[in-house]
Design an enzyme around this catalytic site. Structure first.
Site, short mmCIF file in Angstrom:
data_model
loop_
_atom_site.label_atom_id
_atom_site.label_comp_id
_atom_site.label_asym_id
_atom_site.label_seq_id
_atom_site.Cartn_x
_atom_site.Cartn_y
_atom_site.Cartn_z
N THR A 51 0.83 -1.20 0.00
CA THR A 51 0.00 0.00 0.00
C THR A 51 0.86 1.25 0.00
O THR A 51 1.78 1.37 0.82
CB THR A 51 -0.89 0.01 1.25
OG1 THR A 51 -1.62 -1.20 1.32
CG2 THR A 51 -1.86 1.18 1.19
N LYS A 52 0.56 2.14 -0.91
CA LYS A 52 1.37 3.36 -1.00
C LYS A 52 0.64 4.60 -0.53
O LYS A 52 1.24 5.49 0.02
CB LYS A 52 1.83 3.56 -2.44
CG LYS A 52 2.84 2.53 -2.86
CD LYS A 52 3.36 2.80 -4.24
CE LYS A 52 4.34 1.69 -4.63
NZ LYS A 52 4.17 1.24 -6.00
#
Lengths: 273, 282
Positions: A51-52
């Site tokens: 997840t960014k």
């Protein structure tokens, strides 16, 4: 550090390190191939588990202890980057009969957490043995959950506020997306840490009545509405006492835009142009 | 007693609707030396008869602490009991890690029971040959449970398992109604009297019995031989409350204990000690 106010950079994810040749925008929804290949295929690859950034986010949650229990407050907005996209999102939830949970950050992750907690509470309820999970247990469970996900570089992008009452004892705690957790008499997430907590530090008392505590929260929520661009004037308050959890219907506060400080906001900002 | 055809496999039913292997496992529990448990509103006491297989050896450990708020006494194959207690400890520690709070004893008992049940329904397994008396606390107070090799579990005010447990049970059945309001000291005394019944001819001493206590606000502790001997001595003295001077950590209970008049025991002179064919069981 609270990342729950991280604004999503845009609709089309592309890698910052890619050259212009590789950065072909794909106009379809399925994930494109890895960063080193410029052609895309119809075969969907496995979902990214790294997840960014969050996409649909809620802003601050506030929590205070008072004489008979704990209060949580949040607005009902969910933003999509800089757009206030959804305006009737309930970001507070009852967890069993003893605890309330409030979340800021990615709304879909909050919904996933709710699913997990529902299963947890149902299992606990089915034991029917006079024991039940209280705020301490839920807080620690959430901590283990958040920290575990963080270790996989796949965090649930939330800051959670956990308030509850059990055996006459009030409990108020926070868990962040990287697994930092703590308890306190008054807590906040995101902008609330900067705008609301100084007010709590000045005005909170342990023996506040319900009315006084609500007034304090409303004062802080109003400040947040004035100053946090992701906040809207539509709030809910969760009240947890020995008797259980009650979440209010959404309501608005009276605002005043004719403060002198609002009139010429840049008056004090001296610049060269 | 030897049922030929249907007792080879735990997964074979007999025509009478019985699983003989499971019953044989429960027989192993009955052959082990006695374990006794009783509880009041505030405490649970476990007591065991410690039998050494020879004069040169020490006795088998039958009392195990599982967590600060849970402990067990076992009867039967103590090796199986050690495995179960390792499982129970692991469950308690894991629960504490996830929830920052003690695992309620009732839930642990069910987990153990479900584990035992698995062994009654797999052809490549055998049932655990140990019965457990589980003493512990949860939000609703102190509890005493029994876990069977069959996968059943029961809650008790007081119970005894193992060889010559019937004598102890008879004593407990006579006295159990008064247990709820007993102080810790009175409860331990009742436990020792029950052990005495199971020992029959032998003199009660700290060498041939063991006692453990858990209570509200008091973590599970196995009494050392000095404290145990002091309790045993106080049984004889009866009328005066010696107990107040016994335990250093004792809060001091001024109640006067009614003198227990123990008859020579229900048993007749003992010849065979009712041991099983192997020395695995204790």
């Amino acid at each position: 550090m609270d990342f729950s106010n991280f604004q999503a950079p845009g609709m089309y994810p592309y890698h910052a390190s890619s050259s212009s040749k590789q950065a072909e925008k794909s106009y379809v929804d399925h994930p494109i191939m890895g960063p080193h290949n410029s052609s895309f295929t119809l075969m969907p690859e496995a979902p990214s588990k790294h997840t960014k950034y969050p996409y649909v986010t809620g802003t601050s949650v506030l929590g205070v202890k008072y004489k008979d229990g704990v209060l949580l407050a949040s607005d009902t907005a969910a933003s999509y980057g800089s757009t206030v996209r959804y305006k009737s999102v309930q970001r507070l939830k009852a967890v069993g009969k003893t605890t309330a949970l409030g979340a800021s950050g990615e709304i879909s992750d909050f919904q996933a957490i709710n699913e997990l907690l529902d299963q947890l509470i149902t299992n606990d309820y089915m034991w029917d043995d006079g024991n039940n999970l209280g705020p301490v247990e839920i807080h620690n469970y959430l901590n283990r959950l958040m920290y575990g996900r963080r270790n996989k570089f796949d965090p649930l992008w939330n800051s959670l506020v956990l308030g509850g009452v059990k055996n006459g004892q009030q409990y108020l705690g926070v868990v962040t997306m990287i697994g930092v957790h703590y308890v306190d008499d008054h807590v906040a997430t995101g902008f609330g840490n900067h705008l609301a907590r100084p007010i709590f530090r000045d005005e909170w008392r342990a023996d506040m009545t319900h009315e006084e505590a609500v007034a304090l929260l409303e004062k802080c929520m109003l400040v947040l509405f004035y100053r946090d661009r992701s906040a809207i004037n539509k709030f809910q308050i969760a009240n947890v006492t020995e008797a259980g959890v009650h979440i209010s219907e959404p309501y608005a506060l009276q605002t005043n835009w004719s403060y002198k400080a609002f009139e010429n906001p840049t008056a004090g900002a001296v610049g060269s142009w | 007693m030897f049922r030929n055809q249907y007792d080879t496999d735990v997964t074979t039913w007999s025509p009478a609707g019985r699983l003989h292997q499971v019953e044989y496992a429960m027989e192993a529990v009955k052959q082990g030396s006695a374990a006794i448990g009783l509880r009041s509103k505030t405490h649970v006491v476990l007591a065991t008869v410690n039998k050494a297989s020879s004069e040169l050896s020490s006795y088998q450990k039958k009392l195990f602490k599982i967590d600060n708020h849970i402990g067990i006494a076992m009867a039967g194959l103590t090796a199986d009991g050690r495995v179960l207690s390792r499982y129970m400890r692991s469950e308690c520690v894991t629960h504490n890690f996830v929830y920052e709070s003690p695992l309620p004893v009732g839930r642990l008992v069910v987990q153990v029971a479900d584990k035992a049940q698995v062994c009654t329904q797999r052809s490549w397994k055998r049932p655990y040959g140990v019965g457990l008396l589980v003493a512990g606390l949860d939000e609703t107070g102190p509890h005493l449970y029994q876990n069977c090799p069959s996968g059943n579990y029961f809650e008790f005010h007081a119970f005894a398992i193992g060889s010559r447990s019937q004598a102890a049970k008879t004593y407990l059945e006579r006295k159990f109604e008064s247990f709820m309001d007993c102080s810790k000291v009175e409860l331990v005394r009742h436990a020792l009297h029950a052990v005495k019944e199971s020992l029959q001819e032998e003199e009660l001493s700290s060498a041939n019995c063991g006692v453990a206590i858990v209570g509200i606000g008091e973590p599970f502790v196995i009494l050392d031989s000095k404290s145990l001997q002091a309790y045993i001595d106080s049984l004889e003295e009866g009328k005066n409350d010696q107990a107040a001077k016994l335990e250093v950590e004792e809060e001091g209970n001024a109640a006067v204990i009614e003198r227990q008049d123990i008859s020579g025991g229900a048993g007749v002179g003992v010849g065979a000690e009712g041991e099983g064919p192997t020395d695995m069981e204790t």
